[in-house]
Design a protein around this motif. Sequence first.
Motif, PDB file in Angstrom:
ATOM      1  N   ARG A 242       0.808  -1.221   0.000  1.00 41.70           N
ATOM      2  CA  ARG A 242       0.000   0.000   0.000  1.00 41.70           C
ATOM      3  C   ARG A 242       0.840   1.270   0.000  1.00 41.70           C
ATOM      4  NH1 ARG A 242      -3.888  -0.654   5.018  1.00 41.70           N
ATOM      5  NH2 ARG A 242      -4.544   1.412   4.308  1.00 41.70           N
ATOM      6  N   HIS A 243       1.985   1.234   0.675  1.00 39.88           N
ATOM      7  CA  HIS A 243       2.710   2.478   0.921  1.00 39.88           C
ATOM      8  C   HIS A 243       4.089   2.547   0.274  1.00 39.88           C
ATOM      9  CE1 HIS A 243      -0.402   3.425   3.809  1.00 39.88           C
ATOM     10  NE2 HIS A 243      -0.119   2.340   4.522  1.00 39.88           N
ATOM     11  N   ALA A 244       4.676   1.428  -0.115  1.00 41.92           N
ATOM     12  CA  ALA A 244       6.067   1.463  -0.574  1.00 41.92           C
ATOM     13  C   ALA A 244       6.213   2.073  -1.962  1.00 41.92           C
ATOM     14  CB  ALA A 244       6.653   0.051  -0.565  1.00 41.92           C
ATOM     15  N   GLY A 245       5.176   2.014  -2.777  1.00 47.14           N
ATOM     16  CA  GLY A 245       5.284   2.563  -4.128  1.00 47.14           C
ATOM     17  C   GLY A 245       5.281   1.466  -5.179  1.00 47.14           C
ATOM     18  N   PRO A 246       5.041   1.824  -6.449  1.00 48.34           N
ATOM     19  CA  PRO A 246       4.887   0.803  -7.500  1.00 48.34           C
ATOM     20  C   PRO A 246       6.180   0.067  -7.831  1.00 48.34           C
ATOM     21  CG  PRO A 246       4.830   3.008  -8.443  1.00 48.34           C
ATOM     22  CD  PRO A 246       4.800   3.194  -6.965  1.00 48.34           C
ATOM     23  N   ALA A 247       7.325   0.683  -7.660  1.00 50.39           N
ATOM     24  CA  ALA A 247       8.589   0.041  -8.044  1.00 50.39           C
ATOM     25  C   ALA A 247       9.312  -0.569  -6.857  1.00 50.39           C
ATOM     26  CB  ALA A 247       9.503   1.060  -8.735  1.00 50.39           C
ATOM     27  N   ALA A 248       8.665  -0.706  -5.725  1.00 52.48           N
ATOM     28  CA  ALA A 248       9.342  -1.198  -4.525  1.00 52.48           C
ATOM     29  C   ALA A 248       9.483  -2.708  -4.557  1.00 52.48           C
ATOM     30  CB  ALA A 248       8.555  -0.763  -3.289  1.00 52.48           C
ATOM     31  N   ARG A 249      10.449  -3.187  -3.814  1.00 55.30           N
ATOM     32  CA  ARG A 249      10.659  -4.613  -3.632  1.00 55.30           C
ATOM     33  C   ARG A 249      10.624  -4.921  -2.130  1.00 55.30           C
ATOM     34  NH1 ARG A 249      16.332  -5.513  -6.300  1.00 55.30           N
ATOM     35  NH2 ARG A 249      16.644  -3.585  -5.098  1.00 55.30           N
ATOM     36  N   ALA A 250      10.270  -6.136  -1.818  1.00 53.70           N
ATOM     37  CA  ALA A 250      10.161  -6.550  -0.415  1.00 53.70           C
ATOM     38  C   ALA A 250      10.893  -7.871  -0.225  1.00 53.70           C
ATOM     39  CB  ALA A 250       8.699  -6.688   0.006  1.00 53.70           C
ATOM     40  N   TRP A 251      11.467  -8.043   0.979  1.00 54.80           N
ATOM     41  CA  TRP A 251      12.173  -9.266   1.324  1.00 54.80           C
ATOM     42  C   TRP A 251      11.627  -9.785   2.662  1.00 54.80           C
ATOM     43  CZ3 TRP A 251      14.442  -4.756  -0.258  1.00 54.80           C
ATOM     44  CH2 TRP A 251      15.118  -4.779  -1.480  1.00 54.80           C
ATOM     45  N   VAL A 252      11.422 -11.066   2.702  1.00 56.35           N
ATOM     46  CA  VAL A 252      10.953 -11.730   3.923  1.00 56.35           C
ATOM     47  C   VAL A 252      12.000 -12.758   4.319  1.00 56.35           C
ATOM     48  CG1 VAL A 252       9.144 -13.097   5.014  1.00 56.35           C
ATOM     49  CG2 VAL A 252       8.537 -11.404   3.276  1.00 56.35           C
ATOM     50  N   THR A 253      12.524 -12.610   5.528  1.00 55.29           N
ATOM     51  CA  THR A 253      13.528 -13.542   6.029  1.00 55.29           C
ATOM     52  C   THR A 253      12.984 -14.181   7.296  1.00 55.29           C
ATOM     53  OG1 THR A 253      15.313 -12.148   5.160  1.00 55.29           O
ATOM     54  CG2 THR A 253      15.906 -13.820   6.795  1.00 55.29           C
ATOM     55  N   VAL A 254      12.979 -15.496   7.313  1.00 56.44           N
ATOM     56  CA  VAL A 254      12.520 -16.255   8.479  1.00 56.44           C
ATOM     57  C   VAL A 254      13.668 -17.149   8.927  1.00 56.44           C
ATOM     58  CG1 VAL A 254      10.833 -17.875   9.395  1.00 56.44           C
ATOM     59  CG2 VAL A 254      10.130 -16.190   7.686  1.00 56.44           C
ATOM     60  N   ARG A 255      14.113 -16.954  10.156  1.00 56.20           N
ATOM     61  CA  ARG A 255      15.232 -17.737  10.666  1.00 56.20           C
ATOM     62  C   ARG A 255      14.766 -18.556  11.861  1.00 56.20           C
ATOM     63  NH1 ARG A 255      18.566 -13.938  12.038  1.00 56.20           N
ATOM     64  NH2 ARG A 255      19.557 -13.831   9.961  1.00 56.20           N
ATOM     65  N   HIS A 256      14.896 -19.862  11.741  1.00 51.85           N
ATOM     66  CA  HIS A 256      14.548 -20.779  12.825  1.00 51.85           C
ATOM     67  C   HIS A 256      15.807 -21.073  13.637  1.00 51.85           C
ATOM     68  CE1 HIS A 256      10.452 -21.906  11.404  1.00 51.85           C
ATOM     69  NE2 HIS A 256      10.956 -21.560  10.223  1.00 51.85           N
TER      70      HIS A 256
ATOM     71  N   MET B 201      13.010 -15.782  14.377  1.00 52.25           N
ATOM     72  CA  MET B 201      13.219 -14.409  13.928  1.00 52.25           C
ATOM     73  C   MET B 201      12.506 -14.200  12.611  1.00 52.25           C
ATOM     74  SD  MET B 201      14.852 -12.029  11.905  1.00 52.25           S
ATOM     75  CE  MET B 201      16.185 -12.897  11.074  1.00 52.25           C
ATOM     76  N   VAL B 202      11.720 -13.132  12.529  1.00 55.06           N
ATOM     77  CA  VAL B 202      10.979 -12.777  11.328  1.00 55.06           C
ATOM     78  C   VAL B 202      11.370 -11.352  10.957  1.00 55.06           C
ATOM     79  CG1 VAL B 202       8.719 -12.488  10.278  1.00 55.06           C
ATOM     80  CG2 VAL B 202       9.077 -14.295  11.963  1.00 55.06           C
ATOM     81  N   HIS B 203      11.809 -11.173   9.691  1.00 54.38           N
ATOM     82  CA  HIS B 203      12.276  -9.862   9.248  1.00 54.38           C
ATOM     83  C   HIS B 203      11.648  -9.570   7.884  1.00 54.38           C
ATOM     84  CE1 HIS B 203      15.842  -7.015   8.134  1.00 54.38           C
ATOM     85  NE2 HIS B 203      14.765  -6.357   8.536  1.00 54.38           N
ATOM     86  N   VAL B 204      10.864  -8.490   7.834  1.00 53.38           N
ATOM     87  CA  VAL B 204      10.227  -8.061   6.592  1.00 53.38           C
ATOM     88  C   VAL B 204      10.702  -6.638   6.311  1.00 53.38           C
ATOM     89  CG1 VAL B 204       8.058  -7.703   5.378  1.00 53.38           C
ATOM     90  CG2 VAL B 204       8.214  -9.486   7.126  1.00 53.38           C
ATOM     91  N   GLU B 205      11.245  -6.415   5.096  1.00 52.53           N
ATOM     92  CA  GLU B 205      11.763  -5.098   4.743  1.00 52.53           C
ATOM     93  C   GLU B 205      11.448  -4.788   3.287  1.00 52.53           C
ATOM     94  OE1 GLU B 205      16.019  -5.056   5.036  1.00 52.53           O
ATOM     95  OE2 GLU B 205      16.170  -7.181   4.504  1.00 52.53           O
ATOM     96  N   ASP B 206      11.412  -3.513   2.973  1.00 57.68           N
ATOM     97  CA  ASP B 206      11.221  -3.079   1.591  1.00 57.68           C
ATOM     98  C   ASP B 206      12.115  -1.875   1.334  1.00 57.68           C
ATOM     99  OD1 ASP B 206       9.781  -0.492   2.048  1.00 57.68           O
ATOM    100  OD2 ASP B 206       8.276  -1.808   2.952  1.00 57.68           O
ATOM    101  N   ASP B 207      12.279  -1.535   0.038  1.00 54.92           N
ATOM    102  CA  ASP B 207      13.128  -0.403  -0.337  1.00 54.92           C
ATOM    103  C   ASP B 207      12.306   0.764  -0.869  1.00 54.92           C
ATOM    104  OD1 ASP B 207      12.232  -1.475  -2.669  1.00 54.92           O
ATOM    105  OD2 ASP B 207      14.198  -1.701  -3.617  1.00 54.92           O
ATOM    106  N   GLY B 208      11.048   0.809  -0.504  1.00 55.39           N
ATOM    107  CA  GLY B 208      10.185   1.883  -0.989  1.00 55.39           C
ATOM    108  C   GLY B 208      10.236   3.092  -0.080  1.00 55.39           C
ATOM    109  N   ARG B 209       9.197   3.911  -0.187  1.00 58.22           N
ATOM    110  CA  ARG B 209       9.117   5.118   0.631  1.00 58.22           C
ATOM    111  C   ARG B 209       7.837   5.086   1.480  1.00 58.22           C
ATOM    112  NH1 ARG B 209       6.311   9.410  -2.064  1.00 58.22           N
ATOM    113  NH2 ARG B 209       5.297   8.713  -3.982  1.00 58.22           N
TER     114      ARG B 209
END
Length: 394
Positions: A316-330, A336-344
Amino acid sequence: MRTSPRRQLISDSVLAVVMTAFSLLFALSVGPHTAVEWEGLTALPQRPADAFSLVLIVCCTLPLVFRRRWPFLILAATTVPVVVLNVLDYSAGLGDLAAMVLLYTVATQRGLALSVLAAVLVMAGYLAGALPGNQQLVWTDHAIIVVVTALVWVIGRTIRLRRAYLGELVDRADRLERAREADTRAARAEERSRIARELHDVVAHHVSVMTVQAAAARTMLEKDPQVARDALVSIEEMGRTAMAEMRSIVGVLRTDGPAERGPQPGMHDLPGLVDQMREAGLTTQLWLEGEVRQLPPGVDLAAYRLVQEALTNSLRHAGPAARAWVTVRHEPSELMVHVEDDGRGLVLKRENGGKGHGLVGIKERVALYGGVLRIGPRPGGGFEVRARFPLKDR
């Protein structure tokens, strides 16, 4: 059930008036020769009633009107005219009976020390007024007076202790009832909060995806009808999925029968969630690290909802050209759950006022299972959500 103060005052007034009337009648009708006719005793040196003695008799019984308000003071005040009447060889009427009524009142309404002092005062008044002039009385007569006085005191104290015990039982029942109502309200509030989180996660995610796909379908409707048709099919499937999940959640609220509930989503559903995000236009990647093992149901659902809410916000907020990464570490002791994006997303979220329940729901879920949560901008730009859930050793 307690009597109202007004009714108590009325009943005490009636008692005082009746006792005063009988006391005056007794003093006027019973003289020294009456005892000879009744008992065959020697005539006692008793003066006939006059205006002075009648006033004192009234002072012995009429103050009973205020016996509940100032019982000890009334007892002390009425003891004086009784002693004066006995010392001057006048008939005290029902003054001794009024003293017993006041002693009973003190014993039922005042503490132990004051009630004992009242009993001592009654006995002192009797001894001061009766012993000097009544040589006809023997020790058994005095013993009867002592026994009656003690019996009245014991009855009054027993009633007071019983009232205190019953009052404590009522107070304890009231406290338990209030505690039970507080627990019920807390349980209801917690349940409402849990249902609100579930509804928000389901509705926000699916509606956000459907909104993005509907916008894409509208844009591509004339350029590429096939792409628009595929987007509409995806919107239909997403709507059916949202309805099924909402029906499952709302079914918990039914009271007329068991709800039809399917299995709750978990971390094993992350690949499907990532595919949904990709279809909606958000380039998303998923990394799973460590040995995957079965998680506790609550942690499994909370972690999945966290990823779902974070990706929905990125969409909804990152923008049309954004990418997202989901990292799950057991790890052996935590997830550990880490969700990040490079949008605005941070900029857009501030422009929109930063309102919403999603982040609040994430914080509540993580805190519920003792986790640690970080939400904020990434050092290199974009937005991130990082959570650590402790896992008990098994």
